[in-house]
Design an enzyme around this catalytic site. Structure first.
Site, PDB file in Angstrom:
ATOM      1  N   LEU A  61       0.844  -1.186   0.000  1.00  0.00           N
ATOM      2  CA  LEU A  61       0.000   0.000   0.000  1.00  0.00           C
ATOM      3  C   LEU A  61       0.887   1.247   0.000  1.00  0.00           C
ATOM      4  O   LEU A  61       1.987   1.225   0.542  1.00  0.00           O
ATOM      5  CB  LEU A  61      -0.906   0.020   1.242  1.00  0.00           C
ATOM      6  CG  LEU A  61      -1.827  -1.185   1.452  1.00  0.00           C
ATOM      7  CD1 LEU A  61      -2.580  -1.037   2.772  1.00  0.00           C
ATOM      8  CD2 LEU A  61      -2.800  -1.341   0.294  1.00  0.00           C
ATOM      9  N   ASP A  62       0.383   2.333  -0.571  1.00  0.00           N
ATOM     10  CA  ASP A  62       1.100   3.606  -0.514  1.00  0.00           C
ATOM     11  C   ASP A  62       1.229   4.069   0.932  1.00  0.00           C
ATOM     12  O   ASP A  62       0.462   3.647   1.810  1.00  0.00           O
ATOM     13  CB  ASP A  62       0.355   4.678  -1.317  1.00  0.00           C
ATOM     14  CG  ASP A  62       0.319   4.366  -2.809  1.00  0.00           C
ATOM     15  OD1 ASP A  62       1.206   3.644  -3.279  1.00  0.00           O
ATOM     16  OD2 ASP A  62      -0.614   4.847  -3.482  1.00  0.00           O
ATOM     17  N   ARG A  63       2.157   4.969   1.173  1.00  0.00           N
ATOM     18  CA  ARG A  63       2.433   5.452   2.533  1.00  0.00           C
ATOM     19  C   ARG A  63       1.179   5.912   3.255  1.00  0.00           C
ATOM     20  O   ARG A  63       0.959   5.594   4.428  1.00  0.00           O
ATOM     21  CB  ARG A  63       3.433   6.614   2.465  1.00  0.00           C
ATOM     22  CG  ARG A  63       3.825   7.176   3.832  1.00  0.00           C
ATOM     23  CD  ARG A  63       4.556   8.489   3.697  1.00  0.00           C
ATOM     24  NE  ARG A  63       3.644   9.542   3.237  1.00  0.00           N
ATOM     25  CZ  ARG A  63       4.021  10.771   2.949  1.00  0.00           C
ATOM     26  NH1 ARG A  63       5.290  11.114   3.041  1.00  0.00           N
ATOM     27  NH2 ARG A  63       3.133  11.657   2.539  1.00  0.00           N
ATOM     28  N   THR A  74      -2.071   5.397   2.285  1.00  0.00           N
ATOM     29  CA  THR A  74      -3.243   4.537   2.143  1.00  0.00           C
ATOM     30  C   THR A  74      -3.317   3.633   3.370  1.00  0.00           C
ATOM     31  O   THR A  74      -2.354   2.956   3.710  1.00  0.00           O
ATOM     32  CB  THR A  74      -3.155   3.686   0.866  1.00  0.00           C
ATOM     33  OG1 THR A  74      -3.116   4.544  -0.268  1.00  0.00           O
ATOM     34  CG2 THR A  74      -4.350   2.746   0.754  1.00  0.00           C
ATOM     35  N   ARG A  82      -5.833   6.169  -7.653  1.00  0.00           N
ATOM     36  CA  ARG A  82      -5.674   7.629  -7.622  1.00  0.00           C
ATOM     37  C   ARG A  82      -5.629   8.202  -9.036  1.00  0.00           C
ATOM     38  O   ARG A  82      -6.261   9.236  -9.332  1.00  0.00           O
ATOM     39  CB  ARG A  82      -4.413   7.974  -6.832  1.00  0.00           C
ATOM     40  CG  ARG A  82      -4.477   7.520  -5.388  1.00  0.00           C
ATOM     41  CD  ARG A  82      -3.106   7.407  -4.742  1.00  0.00           C
ATOM     42  NE  ARG A  82      -2.459   8.701  -4.619  1.00  0.00           N
ATOM     43  CZ  ARG A  82      -1.213   8.860  -4.189  1.00  0.00           C
ATOM     44  NH1 ARG A  82      -0.493   7.789  -3.830  1.00  0.00           N
ATOM     45  NH2 ARG A  82      -0.694  10.065  -4.098  1.00  0.00           N
TER      46      ARG A  82
END
Length: 296
Positions: free
Chosen positions: A135-137, A139, A235
């Site tokens: 996951l992104d930082r 998210t 996104r």
């Protein structure tokens, strides 16, 4: 860490080589090579055996997967972990925002990997850090950690085959259609190491399905399922159709309603890599996203 697995050989596998049996049970060729180099890692009816040997109905195959090293470049750091599930093969964690998965330049300590390695250390386990769905930082939500080489092999293959079913919740700007599918290839933005864009000439295929759950005061809460897993896919796709996520400093920098992109890994459904039990996990919507979605 040592993980021991036992298999009672049925008629279906009578006459098959140990090597082929292991391949059919999710062992990678790399893992089998490791087992070959480890004493007493493959035992049939109490006898250390070569992988070229053939199995017979009624025999008992015992496999020992031994891991003696940790991820040396990841510093164990004590931090709160919201653990949803753990056994000797996997760990399912609800990741908070402002927490990268892996250490990177100028950020060696505030990552999920640091916390997980501390958790393993406290249990006296020697494990490498193996995150399956990254996951992104910023998210939030559910992510899977493999605790041994075999669970990592099987889960990684399941990801490639789309056998790990993921559902995200996102807050987006505007009244998005009730449901839809976005098919638009994604590529790295020229000159950037981070930003992605829609590019129909050189982008990689990307497919996103969405369903509107609610709409209030200019924001919609949306359920999202992915057929592909491109970097920043949700996104970028939401921006592409005119409904970017609030708080997204890359793709919607003017909307600072929330301090991060309003995206949450809400649901994971998959079969346990070893036991094959069906597992379903749900992480509730975080409070910062609730505030926007429902105007609390």
């Amino acid at each position: 860490m040592e993980r021991i697995l036992q298999y009672e050989i049925t008629n279906e596998y009578d006459g098959i080589s140990i090597n082929d049996f292991l391949l059919q049970h999710g062992y990678s060729r790399k893992l089998i090579t490791t087992l070959k180099k480890t004493e007493f890692s493959i035992i049939v009816n109490g006898k250390w055996t070569y992988t070229k040997e053939r199995l017979h109905q009624g025999e008992l195959l015992r496999v020992s997967i031994i891991e003696e090293h940790n991820s040396q470049n990841i510093i164990p750091i004590s931090m709160p972990l919201d653990i949803f599930y753990e056994d000797e093969d996997i760990l399912v964690v609800n990741k908070p925002s402002n927490t990268p998965i892996h250490p990177s330049q100028n950020n060696y300590e505030n990552t999920l990997a640091n916390g997980i390695m501390y958790h393993f250390k406290e249990q006296g386990l020697s494990c490498l850090f193996r995150c399956i769905n990254r996951l992104d930082r910023d998210t939030t939500g559910l992510t899977i950690i493999a605790k041994n080489m075999l669970s990592s092999c099987i889960l990684s293959n399941m990801m490639k085959k789309r056998e790990i079913h993921r559902e995200y919740l996102a807050v987006v700007n505007g009244l998005i259609p009730a449901y839809g599918t976005i098919t638009a290839p994604i590529a790295r933005t020229f000159g950037s190491t981070i930003e992605r864009c829609i590019n129909f000439e050189r982008g990689e295929p990307a497919i996103t399905h969405f369903r509107r759950l609610s709409y209030k005061n200019g924001y919609a809460l949306v359920s999202i399922k992915l057929e592909t897993g491109r970097t920043h896919q949700i996104r970028v796709h939401m921006k592409h159709i005119g409904h970017p996520l609030p708080g997204d400093f890359i793709y919607n920098p003017d909307d600072t309603t929330i301090g991060r992109q309003a995206l949450h890994s809400h649901k994971l459904s998959f079969k346990h890599p070893i036991t094959k039990e069906s597992l379903n996990f749900f992480a509730p919507l975080p409070s910062d996203m609730k505030t926007i979605a429902f105007q609390l």
